[in-house]
Design a protein around this motif. Structure first.
Motif, mmCIF file in Angstrom:
data_model
loop_
_atom_site.group_PDB
_atom_site.id
_atom_site.type_symbol
_atom_site.label_atom_id
_atom_site.label_comp_id
_atom_site.label_asym_id
_atom_site.label_seq_id
_atom_site.Cartn_x
_atom_site.Cartn_y
_atom_site.Cartn_z
ATOM 1 N N GLN A 151 0.825 -1.202 0.000
ATOM 2 C CA GLN A 151 0.000 0.000 0.000
ATOM 3 C C GLN A 151 0.866 1.261 0.000
ATOM 4 N N LEU A 152 1.894 1.281 0.810
ATOM 5 C CA LEU A 152 2.750 2.456 0.893
ATOM 6 C C LEU A 152 3.614 2.622 -0.353
ATOM 7 N N ALA A 153 4.046 1.508 -0.935
ATOM 8 C CA ALA A 153 4.796 1.592 -2.194
ATOM 9 C C ALA A 153 3.915 2.147 -3.305
ATOM 10 N N ALA A 154 2.641 1.749 -3.312
ATOM 11 C CA ALA A 154 1.708 2.236 -4.333
ATOM 12 C C ALA A 154 1.502 3.744 -4.226
ATOM 13 N N LEU A 155 1.572 4.292 -3.021
ATOM 14 C CA LEU A 155 1.369 5.730 -2.815
ATOM 15 C C LEU A 155 2.633 6.551 -3.095
ATOM 16 N N SER A 156 3.777 5.875 -3.170
ATOM 17 C CA SER A 156 5.041 6.574 -3.390
ATOM 18 C C SER A 156 5.111 7.175 -4.795
ATOM 19 N N ARG A 157 5.785 8.310 -4.900
ATOM 20 C CA ARG A 157 6.023 8.932 -6.199
ATOM 21 C C ARG A 157 7.422 8.628 -6.720
ATOM 22 N N GLY A 158 8.060 7.622 -6.151
ATOM 23 C CA GLY A 158 9.379 7.227 -6.619
ATOM 24 C C GLY A 158 9.383 6.851 -8.089
ATOM 25 N N MET A 159 10.491 7.133 -8.759
ATOM 26 C CA MET A 159 10.563 6.914 -10.201
ATOM 27 C C MET A 159 10.788 5.456 -10.565
ATOM 28 N N THR A 160 11.378 4.680 -9.689
ATOM 29 C CA THR A 160 11.617 3.260 -9.957
ATOM 30 C C THR A 160 10.934 2.420 -8.895
ATOM 31 N N MET A 161 10.792 1.131 -9.181
ATOM 32 C CA MET A 161 10.170 0.243 -8.207
ATOM 33 C C MET A 161 11.011 0.155 -6.938
ATOM 34 N N VAL A 162 12.324 0.164 -7.088
ATOM 35 C CA VAL A 162 13.193 0.134 -5.913
ATOM 36 C C VAL A 162 12.959 1.368 -5.054
ATOM 37 N N ASP A 163 12.841 2.542 -5.705
ATOM 38 C CA ASP A 163 12.583 3.780 -4.961
ATOM 39 C C ASP A 163 11.254 3.707 -4.213
ATOM 40 N N LYS A 164 10.237 3.161 -4.866
ATOM 41 C CA LYS A 164 8.918 3.045 -4.240
ATOM 42 C C LYS A 164 8.966 2.162 -2.992
ATOM 43 N N VAL A 165 9.667 1.049 -3.129
ATOM 44 C CA VAL A 165 9.770 0.129 -1.996
ATOM 45 C C VAL A 165 10.510 0.793 -0.832
ATOM 46 N N ILE A 166 11.624 1.453 -1.130
ATOM 47 C CA ILE A 166 12.400 2.107 -0.079
ATOM 48 C C ILE A 166 11.592 3.236 0.552
ATOM 49 N N ASP A 167 10.819 3.971 -0.259
ATOM 50 C CA ASP A 167 9.953 5.030 0.288
ATOM 51 C C ASP A 167 8.978 4.486 1.328
ATOM 52 N N SER A 168 8.462 3.282 1.079
ATOM 53 C CA SER A 168 7.462 2.703 1.986
ATOM 54 C C SER A 168 8.013 2.474 3.381
#
Length: 492
Positions: A151-168
Motif C-alpha cells: 500500500q505504501l509503495a503504491a502511494l510513493s512517487r518514486g521513479m523506480t520500483m526500488v525507490d517506491k519500496v524504499i519510500d514505503s
C-alpha cells in the motif's frame, strides 16, 4: 510477517514461530530451487507456503495451506511456475487470519509494474497505519501487516520500483526482512536494527536470498554475507548485486537473540558463527553457573540438544537420551490450539526407562515458556523410575511478550512473568530449576556482559527493553484507558 490481532496483543494462548523467506534470480529452474530453499526453512513456519515467479513476461503464483513437501513438490505445480526468478514464503501467522488470501508472497500491480513481496517479521504500527490508510481510501485485500509495504509503495512517487519500496519503509516501525520480486530485480531488505535475519548467497552466478544459510546448503549455494541492518540489496539476473543503505548512517545492529537460542537451525551460520557451536557454549556456561550433582545429562529433544552437549562436556557427566522424541508428531510449540498442544506433548516425547531408572537426571532445554510441557515431562520421567529430575534452561526467564515476529503468549501466560524461580520449580515438579543469567548469555555469545546502554541483541523477552516504538500497543492501552474512564463516568 505477520493469527488474529487479539493474539498479537496478548489475547490468545498461542506461541508461534516466525516465517521463512527465500528468493533467487538468474536461474532457469527458479521455482524448484525456491521450493527446496523453503523446505530447508520449514522449521520457521508450517502453516502455509507460497511461491511467486517472473518468466520475463508475466508473474505466476501458487499459494497453499500445509507443508512445503506436501504442497510444492508436485512436478505439475512447479511447471506452473516458470521463470528464472522467484521468491517464496513459509508461514506461521503472527498477524492475519489463517486463510488463503493471507498466504504470501503478496502481489500487486503498481504504476511501475508488478511487485511480489514476502515478509518475515512483525510491524509494531501496522494497526495504526492501516486505519490511517483506510480513512484515506485505501482498500486492503488481506488482514496482514505485510500488506502495508504494498500500500505504501503504491502511494510513493518514486521513479523506480526500488525507490517506491524504499519510500514505503519510512512509515514502517518494527521488524522486517523482505524478499521482493519485480520485473527487473530481486530485492532484499533488512530492518534498520537487523532484528530479523537475511543472508545473501550465490548459486553459480545466480544471487540467492534466504532467512538462514541452511537453505543454501540444500540447493548447493555459496554463502556470501549477511545483509546488513538497514540495507537494501538489489540483485540482477546477470549476477550483479547493488547495495543501498536505507538509514543515513548504519544503525547499531540488535538482532533477535532468539534466533541464536532457538529459531535458527543448528546447521545455520549467523554472522559467520555456527549456531550449533553457539548453543553448545550456552550449555557450557550454564553448567558453570548452575552445577548439579547428577548421574546424567539429557536434552529435551530436539532443540535442547546442543546446549545439553555443552553442559555434559563442561560438567563431565554422561550425555544420555532420557526422552525419545517421535518425529511423526507435530511440534507442540506451534500447534494452533492449547488442547491440541497438550495432546501433542504425550505424542511427542516418551521416557527412556532403560537409561533413567534409579538415576538423577538433568534435563537441559533452550527455554521455558508456560511450563505445561515441563510439568508433564517431569511426571513422565518420575513414572519411568527417575530418582531425581533437575531442569537447566539455557536462557534467562522469559518475562515479556514479543512484538517482532514471535507470537508469544501474554504476560499472564508467561510462567516467569508471574512466578519466582522457586515457584516455577514447584509448578513443574522438579527437584531443582535454574536458568542461565543474562550476562552469562551475552558472555557465551562473546558479547558480554550486557551493556545496558548499548545491548548487542534484541532481548526484550528477558528485559522488557523494546528497541523500537510500540505504537499499536500504546494505542491499544490508551483506548482501553479511555473506555474504562467512560465506564466509570457513566456508573457515577
Amino acid at each position: 510477517m505477520s493469527s488474529g490481532l487479539d493474539d498479537l496483543y496478548g489475547g490468545g494462548p498461542k506461541m508461534k514461530e516466525e516465517c521463512g523467506i527465500f528468493g533467487i534470480i538468474g536461474h532457469e529452474d527458479a521455482s524448484a530451487k525456491v521450493a527446496l530453499g523453503l523446505h530447508a526453512l520449514q522449521h520457521r513456519g508450517q502453516e502455509a507456503v507460497g511461491i511467486a515467479t517472473w518468466d520475463g513476461h508475466q508473474f505466476h503464483a501458487e499459494r497453499r495451506m500445509g507443508l512445503v513437501s506436501a504442497k510444492m513438490s508436485d512436478e505439475k505445480i512447479l511447471d506452473s511456475l516458470p521463470g528464472a526468478a522467484g521468491i517464496g514464503h513459509t508461514r506461521y501467522s503472527t498477524t492475519g487470519d489463517t486463510v488463503l488470501r493471507n498466504i504470501q508472497p503478496l502481489y500487486a500491480d503498481l504504476d511501475r509494474g508488478g511487485l511480489a513481496i514476502a515478509h518475515n517479521g512483525n510491524l509494531t504500527n501496522s494497526r495504526t497505519k492501516r486505519a490511517e490508510l483506510i480513512r484515506k481510501g485505501c482498500i486492503f485485500q488481506t488482514t496482514m501487516d505485510s500488506e502495508l509495504f504494498l500500500q505504501l509503495a503504491a502511494l510513493s512517487r518514486g521513479m523506480t520500483m526500488v525507490d517506491k519500496v524504499i519510500d514505503s519503509l519510512a512509515e514502517i516501525e518494527g521488524a522486517y526482512a523482505l524478499t521482493i520480486l519485480t520485473q527487473h530485480n530481486l530485492i532484499g531488505i533488512r530492518d534498520p536494527l537487523g532484528i530479523r535475519p537475511l543472508v545473501l548467497g550465490k548459486l553459480g552466478n545466480a544471487p540467492v536470498l534466504a532467512s538462514e544459510t541452511c537453505a543454501f546448503d540444500l540447493i548447493g549455494a555459496e554463502y556470501v554475507r549477511d545483509v546488513r541492518p538497514g540495507e537494501t540489496v538489489i540483485c540482477h539476473a546477470d549476477g550483479t548485486v547493488e547495495s543501498r543503505q536505507i538509514t543515513p548512517e548504519p544503525t547499531h545492529a540488535r538482532p533477535c537473540i532468539f534466533e541464536l537460542i532457538y529459531f535458527a537451525k543448528p546447521n545455520s551460520f549467523i554472522d559467520g558463527d555456527s549456531v550449533y557451536e553457539l548453543r553448545k557454549r550456552l550449555g557450557r556456561r550454564l553448567a558453570k553457573e548452575a552445577p548439579v550433582e547428577a548421574d546424567l545429562i539429557s536434552p529435551i529433544p530436539d532443540s535442547g540438544v546442543p546446549a545439553a552437549v555443552g553442559f555434559s562436556q563442561k560438567a563431565d557427566l554422561p550425555f544420555e537420551m532420557a526422552l525419545i522424541r517421535s518425529h511423526y508428531a507435530e511440534r507442540t510449540f506451534i500447534q494452533p490450539s492449547q488442547k491440541i498442544r497438550e495432546i501433542g506433548v504425550a505424542r511427542k516425547h516418551s521416557a527412556n526407562a532403560g537409561a533413567i531408572a534409579g538415576k538423577r537426571v538433568v534435563l537441559v532445554d533452550d527455554s521455558l515458556v508456560r511450563g505445561t510441557t515441563s510439568r508433564k515431562i517431569t511426571r513422565m520421567l518420575r513414572d519411568a523410575g527417575a530418582k531425581e529430575v533437575h531442569f537447566r534452561i539455557a536462557c534467562p526467564p522469559i518475562k515479556f511478550p514479543d512484538f517482532y515476529g514471535i507470537n508469544t503468549p501474554s504476560r499472564d501466560e508467561l510462567l516467569a512473568s508471574n512466578h519466582s524461580i522457586q515457584e516455577m520449580r514447584n509448578i513443574i515438579g522438579a527437584d531443582s530449576l535454574e536458568f542461565l543469567s543474562l550476562d552469562g548469555l551475552y558472555k557465551a555469545f562473546g558479547k558480554g556482559p550486557r551493556d545496558d546502554d548499548d545491548p548487542a541483541f534484541t532481548d526484550h523477552c528477558f528485559t522488557g527493553d523494546y528497541p523500537t516504538p510500540l505504537t499499536d500497543q500504546m494505542q491499544a492501552k490508551t483506548t482501553a484507558a479511555i473506555e474504562q474512564l467512560s465506564l466509570l463516568a457513566e456508573s457515577s
